[in-house]
Scaffold this active site. Structure first.
Site, PDB file in Angstrom:
ATOM      1  N   ALA B  34       0.839  -1.209   0.000  1.00  0.00           N
ATOM      2  CA  ALA B  34       0.000   0.000   0.000  1.00  0.00           C
ATOM      3  C   ALA B  34       0.874   1.259   0.000  1.00  0.00           C
ATOM      4  CB  ALA B  34      -0.939  -0.010   1.200  1.00  0.00           C
ATOM      5  N   HIS B  35       2.016   1.210   0.695  1.00  0.00           N
ATOM      6  CA  HIS B  35       2.934   2.354   0.666  1.00  0.00           C
ATOM      7  C   HIS B  35       3.405   2.609  -0.767  1.00  0.00           C
ATOM      8  CE1 HIS B  35       3.178   2.406   5.023  1.00  0.00           C
ATOM      9  NE2 HIS B  35       3.977   3.445   4.969  1.00  0.00           N
ATOM     10  N   LYS B  36       3.744   1.520  -1.449  1.00  0.00           N
ATOM     11  CA  LYS B  36       4.240   1.619  -2.812  1.00  0.00           C
ATOM     12  C   LYS B  36       3.169   2.245  -3.714  1.00  0.00           C
ATOM     13  CE  LYS B  36       6.986  -1.445  -5.705  1.00  0.00           C
ATOM     14  NZ  LYS B  36       7.335  -2.846  -5.957  1.00  0.00           N
ATOM     15  N   GLU B  85       8.876   5.817   4.288  1.00  0.00           N
ATOM     16  CA  GLU B  85       7.972   6.531   5.200  1.00  0.00           C
ATOM     17  C   GLU B  85       8.085   8.047   5.130  1.00  0.00           C
ATOM     18  OE1 GLU B  85       5.135   5.766   6.108  1.00  0.00           O
ATOM     19  OE2 GLU B  85       5.570   4.307   7.661  1.00  0.00           O
TER      20      GLU B  85
END
Lengths: 287, 184
Positions: B34-36, B85
């Site tokens: 999901a960060h990607k 982050e």
């Protein structure tokens, strides 16, 4: 009931027990740790852990959302009537447990990234050990990734000496800090070869907390490393405290004269395992 | 101390490493994938995360009728997200990150620069975490699998959380490791 169905039902119960009920020796060790801590943050971590363990048992739900990769250790009696059907029963039981407990789908193809539940290529992993007799002893170890990612291996020089091994373990625990969810259990495998040391390290995690290696020299080393690891004050969750490890277990094999492998398998505080013995007549002993 | 989302910059700059807090309001989960995806197109994400809490968590949830019920929602190891982050904080405006195990220097710098904090929730305490989730408000990107999807939870007194990285450059995990190194 068919042999296969009976075995599958016992295995589903075994997996559920391993995921929802922390072994008594681990709970006792966590309770003792809570009493040893004076720091407010450390006490809060252990209280949260113990509250969560209690809730899991009461509600029959997994202790941790990382329900792990399921690893089965089998001592199969050569005369056990279950030797032909166990592998298929394990796979079926893992699939049922994934749906019913439920377990998190934790099995991913390394190349496509596809998640296939909790069964896939060679997973669940089964370690077979043939033994005399007709009993079949099955132990399941759900292994979470946070602690597994802290596993390591070093090939020492045979002239290095035991003190270098001690330092290697202590420094590794410090480097890992809060990542493996301390207070941890450290499994250390020494000798054999790289693969053998790693396997011994993981297998030693099946021992009860406080159970020492029968070899006095090795038992003393376990206690010494445990004391040194706890002197680091990494503490519960790496936030500082008196208890960084609940125990240290060492298993060893003879080594090649020119080789000295040392492997570390780190287990989180949720040191989950469950064991059952199935006798030839279908009698079941929960260990 | 009790906090409520949306969190302001002032709310989080008041916090200090070592504080014990509880948070209520909206919490978003995001792990590696999901960060990607968020960072691949930051202007087009399904939730406005300004002032919200980002939780490093891959929950176990079950759909009953049209409602999702969260069974288990403990934190995952935060350090895996260390490389991404700082950009995530910059592009989404989250004010609080919750995870376990601690993060690194890049995240600590981003917390100082943009006004955010990193808090630790006890690893493995997944049932206590699930108890404080009052409602699943939404879920996006289930195509990545249940643990990797972007979940939007409404939480009440989520915690206890320990502020580990504050917005002033302090990092409790780092301090503990540095002190341990000086002891051996």
């Amino acid at each position: 009931m068919q042999k296969e169905d009976f075995l599958r039902d016992v295995l589903v119960e075994l997996i559920k027990k391993s995921e929802t009920v922390l072994p008594d020796d681990v709970i006792t060790a966590l309770e003792k740790s809570f009493k040893k801590e004076t720091n407010e943050i450390a006490r809060l971590q252990l209280k949260t852990i113990l509250d969560n363990v209690k809730l899991a048992r009461e509600e029959g739900l997994p202790i941790c959302q990382d329900t792990g990769t399921l690893i089965f250790f089998i001592d199969m009696g050569v005369d056990s009537p279950y030797r032909h059907v166990l592998k298929a029963a394990i796979h079926e039981a893992v699939e049922i447990s994934t749906r019913e407990i439920p377990l998190r789908p934790n099995c991913v193809d390394p190349f496509t990234g596809k998640n296939t539940g909790n069964t896939g290529e060679r997973i669940p992993w089964i370690e077979w050990n043939l033994v005399e007799g007709s009993d079949c002893r099955i132990t399941v170890l759900p292994k979470g990734a946070g602690s597994e990612n802290c596993s390591t291996l070093r090939m020492f020089n045979p002239s290095d000496g035991i003190d270098k091994i001690e330092n290697f373990v202590v420094n590794h625990v410090i480097e890992c800090g809060g990542k493996p969810c301390p207070p941890v259990v450290l499994g250390i495998g020494i000798g054999g070869g790289a693969d053998i040391a790693m396997k011994l390290a993981k297998k030693s995690l099946l021992r009860r907390i406080g159970e020492r290696n029968p070899n006095k020299v090795v038992a003393d080393l376990e206690e010494k490393i445990l004391r040194r690891v706890n002197e680091t004050w990494i503490g519960p969750m790496g936030l500082g405290g008196n208890v960084t490890a609940l125990d240290v277990h060492i298993e060893y094999a003879s080594r090649h004269p020119a080789s000295f492998p040392v492997a570390i398998s780190v287990q989180c505080w949720a040191n989950r395992r469950a064991c059952v013995v199935i006798r030839e007549d279908g009698g079941v002993d929960w260990i | 101390m009790d906090l409520k989302t949306p969190l302001s910059e002032k709310d989080v700059r008041r916090l200090r490493a070592g504080d014990i807090i509880y948070v209520s309001g909206t919490l978003i989960t995001a792990r590696d994938r999901a960060h990607k995806r968020v960072l691949s197109n930051c202007r087009d994400i399904p939730v406005d995360m300004e002032g919200l809490v980002l939780y490093h968590c891959g929950p176990v949830a079950k759909k009953v009728g049209n409602e999702w019920i969260v069974l288990s929602a403990g934190p995952t190891t935060s350090y895996r997200l260390e490389d991404v982050e700082a950009d995530f904080i910059k592009c989404t405006g989250v004010r609080m990150i919750v995870g376990k195990g601690g993060m690194g220097e890049k995240t600590t710098d981003a917390c100082m620069e943009y006004g955010a904090v990193y808090c630790s929730f006890t690893g493995g305490a997944s049932l206590l975490a699930a108890k404080s989730i009052k409602k699943v408000k939404d879920v996006f990107w289930l195509d990545m699998g249940m643990p990797e999807a972007l979940w939007v939870f409404e939480v009440e007194r989520f915690g206890p959380l320990v502020v580990s990285i504050d917005a002033h450059g302090n990092d409790l995990h780092r301090e503990v490791i540095d002190r341990a190194k000086s002891r051996v």
